[in-house]
Design a protein around this motif. Structure first.
Motif, PDB file in Angstrom:
ATOM      1  N   LYS A   1      -7.070  -5.141  -9.657  1.00 50.66           N
ATOM      2  CA  LYS A   1      -6.472  -5.898  -8.548  1.00 50.66           C
ATOM      3  C   LYS A   1      -7.187  -7.211  -8.279  1.00 50.66           C
ATOM      4  N   THR A   2      -8.518  -7.147  -8.243  1.00 45.48           N
ATOM      5  CA  THR A   2      -9.288  -8.282  -7.740  1.00 45.48           C
ATOM      6  C   THR A   2      -8.986  -9.583  -8.461  1.00 45.48           C
ATOM      7  N   GLY A   3      -9.233  -9.620  -9.756  1.00 47.02           N
ATOM      8  CA  GLY A   3      -9.076 -10.869 -10.507  1.00 47.02           C
ATOM      9  C   GLY A   3      -7.710 -11.494 -10.404  1.00 47.02           C
ATOM     10  N   GLY A   4      -6.768 -10.934 -11.130  1.00 47.89           N
ATOM     11  CA  GLY A   4      -5.481 -11.598 -11.273  1.00 47.89           C
ATOM     12  C   GLY A   4      -4.483 -11.395 -10.149  1.00 47.89           C
ATOM     13  N   ILE A   5      -4.588 -10.315  -9.414  1.00 45.16           N
ATOM     14  CA  ILE A   5      -3.558  -9.998  -8.417  1.00 45.16           C
ATOM     15  C   ILE A   5      -3.956 -10.489  -7.028  1.00 45.16           C
ATOM     16  N   MET A   6      -5.053  -9.935  -6.506  1.00 45.51           N
ATOM     17  CA  MET A   6      -5.446 -10.222  -5.123  1.00 45.51           C
ATOM     18  C   MET A   6      -5.767 -11.696  -4.902  1.00 45.51           C
ATOM     19  N   ASP A   7      -6.461 -12.301  -5.852  1.00 47.96           N
ATOM     20  CA  ASP A   7      -6.832 -13.718  -5.700  1.00 47.96           C
ATOM     21  C   ASP A   7      -5.605 -14.590  -5.481  1.00 47.96           C
ATOM     22  N   GLU A   8      -4.555 -14.302  -6.245  1.00 48.99           N
ATOM     23  CA  GLU A   8      -3.338 -15.112  -6.119  1.00 48.99           C
ATOM     24  C   GLU A   8      -2.625 -14.855  -4.786  1.00 48.99           C
ATOM     25  N   ILE A   9      -2.631 -13.606  -4.336  1.00 45.86           N
ATOM     26  CA  ILE A   9      -2.019 -13.285  -3.031  1.00 45.86           C
ATOM     27  C   ILE A   9      -2.765 -14.030  -1.925  1.00 45.86           C
ATOM     28  N   LEU A  10      -4.098 -13.972  -1.964  1.00 41.29           N
ATOM     29  CA  LEU A  10      -4.907 -14.612  -0.918  1.00 41.29           C
ATOM     30  C   LEU A  10      -4.718 -16.133  -0.937  1.00 41.29           C
ATOM     31  N   ARG A  11      -4.639 -16.683  -2.128  1.00 45.40           N
ATOM     32  CA  ARG A  11      -4.483 -18.143  -2.274  1.00 45.40           C
ATOM     33  C   ARG A  11      -3.122 -18.610  -1.751  1.00 45.40           C
ATOM     34  N   GLU A  12      -2.090 -17.791  -1.978  1.00 53.49           N
ATOM     35  CA  GLU A  12      -0.716 -18.182  -1.629  1.00 53.49           C
ATOM     36  C   GLU A  12      -0.231 -17.511  -0.334  1.00 53.49           C
ATOM     37  N   ALA A  13      -1.164 -17.008   0.466  1.00 56.70           N
ATOM     38  CA  ALA A  13      -0.792 -16.209   1.644  1.00 56.70           C
ATOM     39  C   ALA A  13       0.176 -16.927   2.582  1.00 56.70           C
ATOM     40  N   THR A  14      -0.018 -18.232   2.790  1.00 55.83           N
ATOM     41  CA  THR A  14       0.845 -18.960   3.734  1.00 55.83           C
ATOM     42  C   THR A  14       2.281 -19.007   3.219  1.00 55.83           C
TER      43      THR A  14
ATOM     44  N   VAL B   1       4.324  -8.225   1.095  1.00 52.84           N
ATOM     45  CA  VAL B   1       3.120  -8.115   0.256  1.00 52.84           C
ATOM     46  C   VAL B   1       1.873  -8.457   1.091  1.00 52.84           C
ATOM     47  N   VAL B   2       1.960  -9.542   1.877  1.00 55.29           N
ATOM     48  CA  VAL B   2       0.824  -9.939   2.727  1.00 55.29           C
ATOM     49  C   VAL B   2       0.570  -8.869   3.796  1.00 55.29           C
ATOM     50  N   GLN B   3       1.649  -8.349   4.379  1.00 51.47           N
ATOM     51  CA  GLN B   3       1.503  -7.274   5.380  1.00 51.47           C
ATOM     52  C   GLN B   3       0.805  -6.060   4.769  1.00 51.47           C
ATOM     53  N   HIS B   4       1.159  -5.768   3.523  1.00 42.80           N
ATOM     54  CA  HIS B   4       0.588  -4.613   2.825  1.00 42.80           C
ATOM     55  C   HIS B   4      -0.926  -4.785   2.671  1.00 42.80           C
ATOM     56  N   VAL B   5      -1.355  -5.994   2.302  1.00 36.20           N
ATOM     57  CA  VAL B   5      -2.793  -6.254   2.143  1.00 36.20           C
ATOM     58  C   VAL B   5      -3.500  -6.126   3.492  1.00 36.20           C
TER      59      VAL B   5
END
Length: 205
Positions: free
Chosen positions: A65-78, A89-93
């Motif tokens: 999750k950390t590398g390819g998945i979570m980083d992109e979610i956090l970066r594109e959260a807005t 997806v953001v709500q899930h995190v």
């Protein structure tokens, strides 16, 4: 990779991919997860893709999750927060992720809390931030909502808004006593005026 992504975007194929993620040991599906790296934004904003990304968050290893998945979610959260599918997806995190991930999401959204609270999809994300983030993060949000002057226009606008009024209600529900007193003293002034507005009435009640 192309085959996996095609399955994810397919009405029936996405269920197969979800089942693989749920049932097959994580080390055996690395090729599936890897095909999502760099495509998280486009998948999270897809009606089927957003479900698959949520299954990854639930069942894959922290390393996957950390590398390819979570980083992109956090970066594109807005951007994700404002999307009809990405917001889930953001709500899930926020709901299932770690404290550090919640902190990073709020850091990305900070400065836009009032605008996002008035957005149809993002308002749900802001509610989840209030529910699951820590006291310090909640105070950042409250400060933004109160504004910089005694006029407290941001809070007033939110109380009258069809989506943001729910955020204000959630805030009053989850904040501590000191924060609630701070909010109520600022809201008091507007109560007579709020009764004239459909959504303001919810707050008054």
């Amino acid at each position: 990779d192309g085959h996996v992504l095609r399955c994810v975007r397919d009405q029936n194929g996405n269920h197969v991919v979800q089942k693989c993620i749920e049932r097959v040991p994580p080390d055996r599906i690395q090729f599936i997860v890897q095909s999502f790296y760099g495509n998280v934004l486009s998948l999270s904003t897809h009606p089927y893709g957003c479900r698959v990304i949520q299954r990854v968050l639930e069942h894959c290893t922290p390393e996957q999750k950390t590398g390819g998945i979570m980083d992109e979610i956090l970066r594109e959260a807005t951007q994700l927060a404002q999307d009809q599918y990405g917001n889930y997806v953001v709500q899930h995190v926020l709901q299932h992720g770690g404290e550090e991930e919640r902190r990073k999401i709020l850091a990305t959204l900070a400065g836009q809390i009032v605008i996002l609270a008035q957005h149809k999809f993002a308002s749900n994300v802001i509610e989840k931030c209030l529910t699951y983030c820590g006291v310090k993060e909640r105070q950042i949000m409250i400060t933004e909502m109160l504004g910089t002057s005694d006029e407290n226009e941001p809070l007033q606008a939110m109380m009258k808004d069809q989506f943001a009024n729910y955020v204000v209600q959630k805030l009053l529900e989850v904040c501590d006593e000191g924060q609630r007193d701070q909010l109520l003293s600022r809201m008091q002034v507007h109560l007579p005026n709020l009764k004239k507005f459909t959504y303001g009435k919810h707050i008054v009640a």
